[in-house]
Motif scaffolding. Sequence first.
Motif, short mmCIF file in Angstrom:
data_model
loop_
_atom_site.label_atom_id
_atom_site.label_comp_id
_atom_site.label_asym_id
_atom_site.label_seq_id
_atom_site.Cartn_x
_atom_site.Cartn_y
_atom_site.Cartn_z
N LEU A 86 2.06 5.92 8.43
CA LEU A 86 1.69 5.94 9.85
C LEU A 86 0.84 4.73 10.20
O LEU A 86 1.01 4.13 11.27
CB LEU A 86 0.92 7.24 10.14
N THR A 87 -0.07 4.35 9.27
CA THR A 87 -0.90 3.18 9.52
C THR A 87 -0.05 1.92 9.63
O THR A 87 -0.21 1.07 10.54
CB THR A 87 -1.93 3.02 8.41
N ASP B 215 0.83 -1.20 0.00
CA ASP B 215 0.00 0.00 0.00
C ASP B 215 0.86 1.25 0.00
O ASP B 215 0.54 2.25 -0.68
CB ASP B 215 -0.92 0.01 1.23
N VAL B 216 1.95 1.20 0.73
CA VAL B 216 2.86 2.36 0.74
C VAL B 216 3.48 2.54 -0.63
O VAL B 216 3.60 3.69 -1.13
CB VAL B 216 3.94 2.17 1.82
N ARG B 217 3.87 1.45 -1.26
CA ARG B 217 4.49 1.57 -2.59
C ARG B 217 3.46 2.09 -3.62
O ARG B 217 3.83 2.85 -4.53
CB ARG B 217 5.01 0.20 -3.02
N ILE C 7 1.04 13.14 -1.16
CA ILE C 7 2.12 12.93 -0.16
C ILE C 7 1.49 12.75 1.23
O ILE C 7 1.94 11.93 2.03
CB ILE C 7 3.12 14.09 -0.20
N THR C 8 0.44 13.53 1.49
CA THR C 8 -0.24 13.39 2.77
C THR C 8 -0.83 11.98 2.90
O THR C 8 -0.76 11.34 3.96
CB THR C 8 -1.35 14.44 2.91
N THR C 9 -1.44 11.52 1.79
CA THR C 9 -1.98 10.15 1.80
C THR C 9 -0.86 9.13 2.04
O THR C 9 -1.02 8.14 2.80
CB THR C 9 -2.68 9.85 0.48
N LEU C 10 0.31 9.39 1.39
CA LEU C 10 1.47 8.49 1.60
C LEU C 10 1.90 8.49 3.07
O LEU C 10 2.16 7.43 3.66
CB LEU C 10 2.63 8.94 0.71
N GLN C 11 1.94 9.64 3.68
CA GLN C 11 2.32 9.73 5.09
C GLN C 11 1.30 9.02 5.99
O GLN C 11 1.68 8.34 6.95
CB GLN C 11 2.47 11.19 5.49
N ASP C 12 0.01 9.21 5.64
CA ASP C 12 -1.00 8.51 6.44
C ASP C 12 -0.85 7.00 6.34
O ASP C 12 -1.00 6.26 7.34
CB ASP C 12 -2.40 8.93 5.98
N GLU C 13 -0.55 6.52 5.12
CA GLU C 13 -0.36 5.06 4.95
C GLU C 13 0.87 4.56 5.72
O GLU C 13 0.83 3.48 6.33
CB GLU C 13 -0.22 4.75 3.45
#
Length: 575
Positions: A171-172, A109-111, A163-169
Amino acid sequence: MKSYQQGWTLRRRVAALLGVVLALLLGLAAAEAAVAAKNRQNIDAVLLKTGPLRVQAQELMSVLLDQETAVRGYAVNGDRNDLVPYQEGVRREQALIGSIRGLSADYPDVRRELDAVERQTTQWRAQVAEPVVAATDRGGPTAGQALITDQTRQQFDGIRASITTLQDEILTVRQQTAERVNSTSNALVVLLIVAALVVAVAGAVMLLSLDRILIRPLAGLVGQVREVAAGDYQHHIEGSGPPEFRRLADDIDLMRQKIAQELDEVRQARERIEWVNDQLQKQAEELTRSNRDLEQFAYVASHDLQEPLRKVASFCQLLQRRYAGQLDERADQYIAFAVDGAQRMQRLINDLLAFSRIGRLTTGFTEVDLNRVMGDVAGQTEAARQYADAELTWDEMPTIRGEEPLLTNLLVNLVSNSVKFRRPDVPSKVHVSARLVDGEWEIGCRDNGIGIEPEFADKIFVIFQRLHSKDAYPGTGIGLAIVKKIVEYHGGRVWVDTEADEGTTIRFTLPALEADVEAARAAGQADAEAVEPDGTPAEDAPADVAEQPDGATREESPTGTDRQDTNGGMKETVG
């Protein structure tokens, strides 16, 4: 075969229990190792992956903002230096994307979010950044600013959102990894608690098992053994618990049976010994009564029998003197027989009295100079020696502890025997010597008489034992028995020296004084020190020591000859 030999032994039981505990602990240890490895992986993921991912995602946002700011600044000023942050941001962006892609290999998911950011940033540079830079290069800042519109700003805002979505992922993912760390840590703690519980339960089971299969049977066995040790040897010892204890109980019971049997034998032997002691006590009492009777007999023999015997002898001698030659020859012979029998009976009674009084009528031991005793012996045997033309000599004699009358009687008997048992055609010579042997004085009386055959060496010391008829050699046959009794009374022993070359040599021992023993030991040490290393005597060694006929040594007189008197002298000659 005994039934307990089929049961589980103590070693087998303990081994089984320890095997179960060991298997459980090994299983728990393997599970703990697996959980610990998983926990370490999760911790590594938190520290080495999700943490750096979050930091690099924030840095990627900063790099993209630097690119957007640099492009807008170059469009406003037209200064080429404003593009340096943009160019550095592009290189830094590529490096960060590569690093994030490597760290997120296990997080699809991060990738996926990273790929979306990468597409949007590529599209923004192709549609906005590069055209603005190219327009500014051609037409100046006015041309460049003309391309920066609300649409281009919204496009960059889309990059920020990605990028915010990437950071949230990220963090998850980080939170999920942290939760797995907590889960594996809790599992590890639970496994440790279970291992501790297994050890505690195994210890409790071990204690209970040892109490039931070891301590209780052992205490019961000890109690039974103590009952036997207290004296109940008929108590049967029976074991319990493991086969080893029951086998040990059987062995102890066998030992008890053997001890009980031996005690019965000892008890029977004690009863027999007590019976024998009773018999010995009765015999001792009988012997005491017999000794009293013998003492009474000795008293009667010394008083009541002597008087009629003397009267018989006296009147027989009167008949012999008064009527000799007046009767026929047979009557003279009968009277001579009566006189001789009465005299022999009187001598026999006197000798028996002398024998019975040895050790019974005592004057106590004193220090006796045997040189003085030999002078008395020479005086008492003078008549017999003069009749036999005998010569009596003696060496320097020691001083011992004893009874002088008995010692005088001892030597008188020996000298008298030597004179009596002489050879008819040879002058009789009697020599008395003394030497110190192993703390005892060995005294020998040697003669040149008829000698004694070795097979009769012990017989001559028995009372009334004679080797010759009374016609050949007169006497009662009790003299040497008196000699033996006197010697044994003084703590010595007497024997015939069967190795003598000529005649008879009778030797006996008497305990030596402590001073004589010490003097002999000192003289021996002095003689040893007087020998030179090459084995020759030292020059200052005394030269006036002569060898005696019996092997002893004495110091010669200054003139080198024996003195010819009886007052402490060394030789007595009668001829």
